[in-house]
Design a protein around this motif. Structure first.
Motif, mmCIF file in Angstrom:
data_model
loop_
_atom_site.group_PDB
_atom_site.id
_atom_site.type_symbol
_atom_site.label_atom_id
_atom_site.label_comp_id
_atom_site.label_asym_id
_atom_site.label_seq_id
_atom_site.Cartn_x
_atom_site.Cartn_y
_atom_site.Cartn_z
ATOM 1 N N GLN A 32 0.836 -1.199 0.000
ATOM 2 C CA GLN A 32 0.000 0.000 0.000
ATOM 3 C C GLN A 32 0.870 1.247 0.000
ATOM 4 O OE1 GLN A 32 -3.621 -1.622 2.703
ATOM 5 N NE2 GLN A 32 -1.830 -1.031 3.839
ATOM 6 N N ASP A 34 -0.106 4.142 1.467
ATOM 7 C CA ASP A 34 -0.254 4.620 2.848
ATOM 8 C C ASP A 34 -0.518 3.424 3.750
ATOM 9 O OD1 ASP A 34 -0.125 7.487 2.399
ATOM 10 O OD2 ASP A 34 -2.045 7.258 1.382
ATOM 11 N N GLY A 35 0.123 3.382 4.881
ATOM 12 C CA GLY A 35 -0.137 2.343 5.864
ATOM 13 C C GLY A 35 0.590 1.040 5.588
ATOM 14 N N ASP A 40 -0.458 -1.300 10.326
ATOM 15 C CA ASP A 40 -1.649 -0.454 10.249
ATOM 16 C C ASP A 40 -2.892 -1.198 9.790
ATOM 17 O OD1 ASP A 40 -0.192 1.929 10.941
ATOM 18 O OD2 ASP A 40 0.648 1.873 8.919
ATOM 19 N N CYS A 43 -6.168 -1.659 3.668
ATOM 20 C CA CYS A 43 -7.139 -0.663 3.228
ATOM 21 C C CYS A 43 -8.450 -1.351 2.845
ATOM 22 C CB CYS A 43 -6.572 0.098 2.037
ATOM 23 S SG CYS A 43 -7.694 1.374 1.406
ATOM 24 N N SER A 59 -17.639 -2.433 3.362
ATOM 25 C CA SER A 59 -17.708 -1.603 4.574
ATOM 26 C C SER A 59 -18.699 -2.171 5.582
ATOM 27 C CB SER A 59 -18.096 -0.170 4.225
ATOM 28 O OG SER A 59 -17.047 0.460 3.551
ATOM 29 N N ARG A 75 -7.829 5.097 10.773
ATOM 30 C CA ARG A 75 -7.886 6.070 9.677
ATOM 31 C C ARG A 75 -6.493 6.628 9.408
ATOM 32 N NH1 ARG A 75 -12.141 6.915 6.310
ATOM 33 N NH2 ARG A 75 -11.572 9.087 6.181
ATOM 34 N N TRP A 79 -8.367 7.171 4.077
ATOM 35 C CA TRP A 79 -8.581 5.723 3.992
ATOM 36 C C TRP A 79 -8.777 5.111 5.374
ATOM 37 C CZ3 TRP A 79 -9.317 5.347 -0.913
ATOM 38 C CH2 TRP A 79 -8.567 6.104 -1.795
ATOM 39 N N THR A 80 -9.497 3.991 5.400
ATOM 40 C CA THR A 80 -9.642 3.223 6.634
ATOM 41 C C THR A 80 -8.961 1.878 6.440
ATOM 42 O OG1 THR A 80 -11.762 4.298 7.077
ATOM 43 C CG2 THR A 80 -11.260 2.328 8.352
ATOM 44 N N PHE A 81 -8.112 1.523 7.396
ATOM 45 C CA PHE A 81 -7.337 0.289 7.361
ATOM 46 C C PHE A 81 -7.833 -0.638 8.467
ATOM 47 C CE2 PHE A 81 -4.984 3.595 5.382
ATOM 48 C CZ PHE A 81 -4.266 2.989 4.370
ATOM 49 N N TYR A 82 -7.822 -1.929 8.181
ATOM 50 C CA TYR A 82 -8.367 -2.913 9.112
ATOM 51 C C TYR A 82 -7.343 -3.982 9.428
ATOM 52 C CZ TYR A 82 -12.751 -0.718 7.866
ATOM 53 O OH TYR A 82 -13.743 0.200 7.663
#
Length: 100
Positions: A32, A34-35, A40, A43, A59, A75, A79-82
């Protein structure tokens, strides 16, 4: 303690698949921008693509897993990362073993 929220989260094949993928994110998702995949999380857009569903559908699956405490959301920018909550997953496994 097992709650209906946890049982509901685990009663769906797609949510179980997400948990499996998140166990080894580098083996299932591309790098990724980011993250960090491990630190993290993954995404939500990548999870939706891998599931072959729309981002809103992914989601909803991720919301249910988060509500059950099985994954944590983070966040970064827009973006939201899981990522999996390994401590909580271990508690749920123990609760299932002791329930029988």
């Amino acid at each position: 303690m097992l709650s209906i929220v946890i049982v509901k989260a685990l009663a769906n094949e797609r949510r179980l698949q997400i948990l499996t993928w998140l166990k080894q994110p580098r083996g299932h998702f591309p790098p990724q921008v980011d993250g960090d995949l491990v630190r993290d999380g993954v995404c939500g857009v990548f999870i939706a693509e891998k599931l072959g569903v729309s981002p809103p559908t992914a989601s909803e699956h991720l919301r249910i897993l988060t509500q059950a405490g099985l994954v944590r959301a983070k966040r970064i920018k827009q973006w939201t990362f899981y990522k999996r909550d390994e401590k909580r997953i271990a508690e749920v496994k123990r609760a299932f073993r002791s329930a029988w």
